[in-house]
Design a protein around this motif. Structure first.
Motif, mmCIF file in Angstrom:
data_model
loop_
_atom_site.group_PDB
_atom_site.id
_atom_site.type_symbol
_atom_site.label_atom_id
_atom_site.label_comp_id
_atom_site.label_asym_id
_atom_site.label_seq_id
_atom_site.Cartn_x
_atom_site.Cartn_y
_atom_site.Cartn_z
ATOM 1 N N LEU A 9 0.187 -0.924 -0.116
ATOM 2 C CA LEU A 9 -0.041 -0.024 -0.322
ATOM 3 C C LEU A 9 0.504 1.527 0.037
ATOM 4 N N VAL A 10 0.136 2.026 -0.547
ATOM 5 C CA VAL A 10 1.340 3.711 -1.017
ATOM 6 C C VAL A 10 0.383 5.326 -1.036
ATOM 7 N N MET A 11 0.334 5.682 0.173
ATOM 8 C CA MET A 11 -0.739 6.002 0.232
ATOM 9 C C MET A 11 0.259 7.465 0.164
ATOM 10 N N PHE A 12 -0.592 8.585 -0.525
ATOM 11 C CA PHE A 12 -0.123 10.625 -0.642
ATOM 12 C C PHE A 12 -1.495 10.771 -0.226
ATOM 13 N N GLN A 13 -1.288 12.061 0.345
ATOM 14 C CA GLN A 13 -1.893 13.477 1.096
ATOM 15 C C GLN A 13 -1.499 14.040 0.431
ATOM 16 N N GLY A 14 -2.905 16.091 0.292
ATOM 17 C CA GLY A 14 -2.617 16.562 -0.435
ATOM 18 C C GLY A 14 -2.913 17.605 1.451
ATOM 19 N N PRO A 15 -3.115 18.700 1.145
ATOM 20 C CA PRO A 15 -4.061 19.786 2.056
ATOM 21 C C PRO A 15 -4.749 19.024 2.704
ATOM 22 N N HIS A 16 -4.789 19.565 4.262
ATOM 23 C CA HIS A 16 -6.665 18.927 4.811
ATOM 24 C C HIS A 16 -6.138 20.551 5.867
ATOM 25 N N ALA A 17 -7.576 20.708 6.527
ATOM 26 C CA ALA A 17 -8.270 21.430 7.465
ATOM 27 C C ALA A 17 -9.162 21.365 7.444
ATOM 28 N N LEU A 45 -11.841 29.733 5.673
ATOM 29 C CA LEU A 45 -10.529 29.519 5.204
ATOM 30 C C LEU A 45 -9.100 30.487 5.609
ATOM 31 N N GLN A 46 -9.570 31.122 4.705
ATOM 32 C CA GLN A 46 -8.810 32.469 4.245
ATOM 33 C C GLN A 46 -8.199 33.179 4.882
ATOM 34 N N ASN A 47 -8.748 32.991 5.898
ATOM 35 C CA ASN A 47 -9.237 33.437 7.542
ATOM 36 C C ASN A 47 -7.949 33.036 8.882
ATOM 37 N N GLU A 48 -8.254 31.955 8.434
ATOM 38 C CA GLU A 48 -7.359 31.283 9.835
ATOM 39 C C GLU A 48 -5.536 31.106 9.149
ATOM 40 N N GLU A 49 -5.602 31.467 10.839
ATOM 41 C CA GLU A 49 -3.803 31.861 11.024
ATOM 42 C C GLU A 49 -3.260 30.316 10.738
ATOM 43 N N ASN A 50 -3.239 29.323 9.287
ATOM 44 C CA ASN A 50 -2.955 28.352 9.555
ATOM 45 C C ASN A 50 -2.696 28.113 8.046
ATOM 46 N N VAL A 51 -1.120 27.429 7.509
ATOM 47 C CA VAL A 51 -0.981 27.128 6.068
ATOM 48 C C VAL A 51 -1.425 26.084 5.333
ATOM 49 N N ASN A 52 -2.081 25.122 6.216
ATOM 50 C CA ASN A 52 -2.731 24.022 5.649
ATOM 51 C C ASN A 52 -4.301 24.983 5.157
ATOM 52 N N MET A 97 -5.741 24.513 0.926
ATOM 53 C CA MET A 97 -7.809 24.427 1.094
ATOM 54 C C MET A 97 -8.384 25.314 0.305
ATOM 55 N N ALA A 98 -8.421 26.578 0.997
ATOM 56 C CA ALA A 98 -9.291 27.499 0.446
ATOM 57 C C ALA A 98 -8.455 27.876 -0.937
ATOM 58 N N ASP A 99 -7.321 27.890 -1.280
ATOM 59 C CA ASP A 99 -7.428 28.474 -2.396
ATOM 60 C C ASP A 99 -7.864 27.372 -3.875
ATOM 61 N N MET A 102 -9.789 24.908 -3.286
ATOM 62 C CA MET A 102 -11.419 24.855 -2.786
ATOM 63 C C MET A 102 -11.716 25.994 -3.939
ATOM 64 N N GLY A 103 -11.476 27.003 -3.626
ATOM 65 C CA GLY A 103 -11.796 27.857 -4.777
ATOM 66 C C GLY A 103 -11.163 28.013 -6.474
ATOM 67 N N ASN A 104 -10.161 27.236 -7.118
ATOM 68 C CA ASN A 104 -9.440 26.684 -8.216
ATOM 69 C C ASN A 104 -10.728 25.224 -8.444
ATOM 70 N N LYS A 105 -11.337 24.568 -7.488
ATOM 71 C CA LYS A 105 -12.419 23.535 -7.966
ATOM 72 C C LYS A 105 -13.542 24.449 -8.232
ATOM 73 N N PHE A 106 -14.029 25.226 -7.766
ATOM 74 C CA PHE A 106 -15.146 26.035 -7.550
ATOM 75 C C PHE A 106 -15.411 27.036 -9.574
ATOM 76 N N LYS A 107 -13.806 27.568 -9.476
ATOM 77 C CA LYS A 107 -13.894 28.190 -10.558
ATOM 78 C C LYS A 107 -13.665 27.042 -12.345
ATOM 79 N N LYS A 108 -12.804 25.882 -11.514
ATOM 80 C CA LYS A 108 -13.165 24.982 -13.455
ATOM 81 C C LYS A 108 -14.557 24.785 -13.576
ATOM 82 N N LYS A 109 -15.387 24.586 -12.165
ATOM 83 C CA LYS A 109 -16.728 23.857 -12.325
ATOM 84 C C LYS A 109 -17.978 25.366 -13.320
ATOM 85 N N ILE A 110 -17.469 25.989 -12.793
ATOM 86 C CA ILE A 110 -18.899 27.701 -13.625
ATOM 87 C C ILE A 110 -17.957 27.756 -15.134
#
Length: 207
Positions: free
Chosen positions: A74-82, A184-191, A195-197, A199-207
């Motif tokens: 098993l090989v696991m890859f993980q991206g951003p999480h929040a 999420l953009q207002n959180e003081e957390n890099v992750n 995640m906000a970026d 989700m924002g990019n996914k939304f732009k691709k959808k519309i």
């Protein structure tokens, strides 16, 4: 991996791009019934009709010796999480966690020396080519390379099954979705900001 239908990803090209961008993965095998894991930079490529994961262990890391007995690796890859607070929803609900994860299963084998050299050359090219003083394979002394090769064991995993989950609040209405991004953009957390970026990019691709 348990994947609710909202979050299941089947697009192979999307998964391939994700793994290329999040290539520091976790290799999991078993030894006498006990799971063991190593965190490694990994390569991912297609040869013919099959996908392969490549990498290398330190010779002293005995996990590579478990490959022969393991039916599946098993090989696991993980991206951003929040963390997602339910106070960001328009209706009462419970908090949750957004994330991206890819699991791959396959049979592993040890690389021959020439295969290992090829994979190391590709890896150095990927991470060094944009640097001012790039450390590339053909720039290193043969004596150093020969010495270092003795201390590692290369491997490849022929991928037989891919499971991918992108939990990005797809099950929320547009108002809640956009508010989650803002919060999420207002959180003081890099992750959280990552995640906000995403989700924002996914939304732009959808519309």
């Amino acid at each position: 991996m348990y994947i609710p239908k909202y979050f299941k990803v089947n697009n192979t090209e999307d998964i391939r791009n994700f793994v290329q961008e999040n290539s520091f993965g976790t290799v999991v095998t078993t030894e006498q019934g006990k799971p063991i894991a190593t965190h490694l930079p990994l390569g991912f490529s297609k040869k013919g009709e099959h996908y392969y994961i490549t990498g290398h262990f330190a010779y002293g890391n005995s996990q590579w010796r478990t490959f022969e007995a393991c039916e599946d690796v098993l090989v696991m890859f993980q991206g951003p999480h929040a963390y997602i607070s339910s106070s960001w929803y328009s209706r009462e609900n419970v908090p949750t966690w957004n994330y991206q994860a890819v699991h791959m299963y396959g049979k592993a084998s040890i690389l021959e020396k020439d295969e290992l050299v090829q994979e190391l050359t590709i890896m150095l090219e990927k991470y060094e080519k944009h640097r001012e003083n790039a450390v590339l394979w053909d720039k290193l002394s043969p004596k150093l390379l020969e010495s270092e090769l003795k201390g590692i064991v290369g491997f490849k995993i022929k991928v037989e099954d891919i499971q991918a989950a992108y939990k990005l609040s797809q099950n929320r209405n547009e108002t809640d979705y956009m508010n989650i991004i803002d919060q999420l953009q207002n959180e003081e957390n890099v992750n959280a900001k990552h995640m906000a970026d995403l989700m924002g990019n996914k939304f732009k691709k959808k519309i």
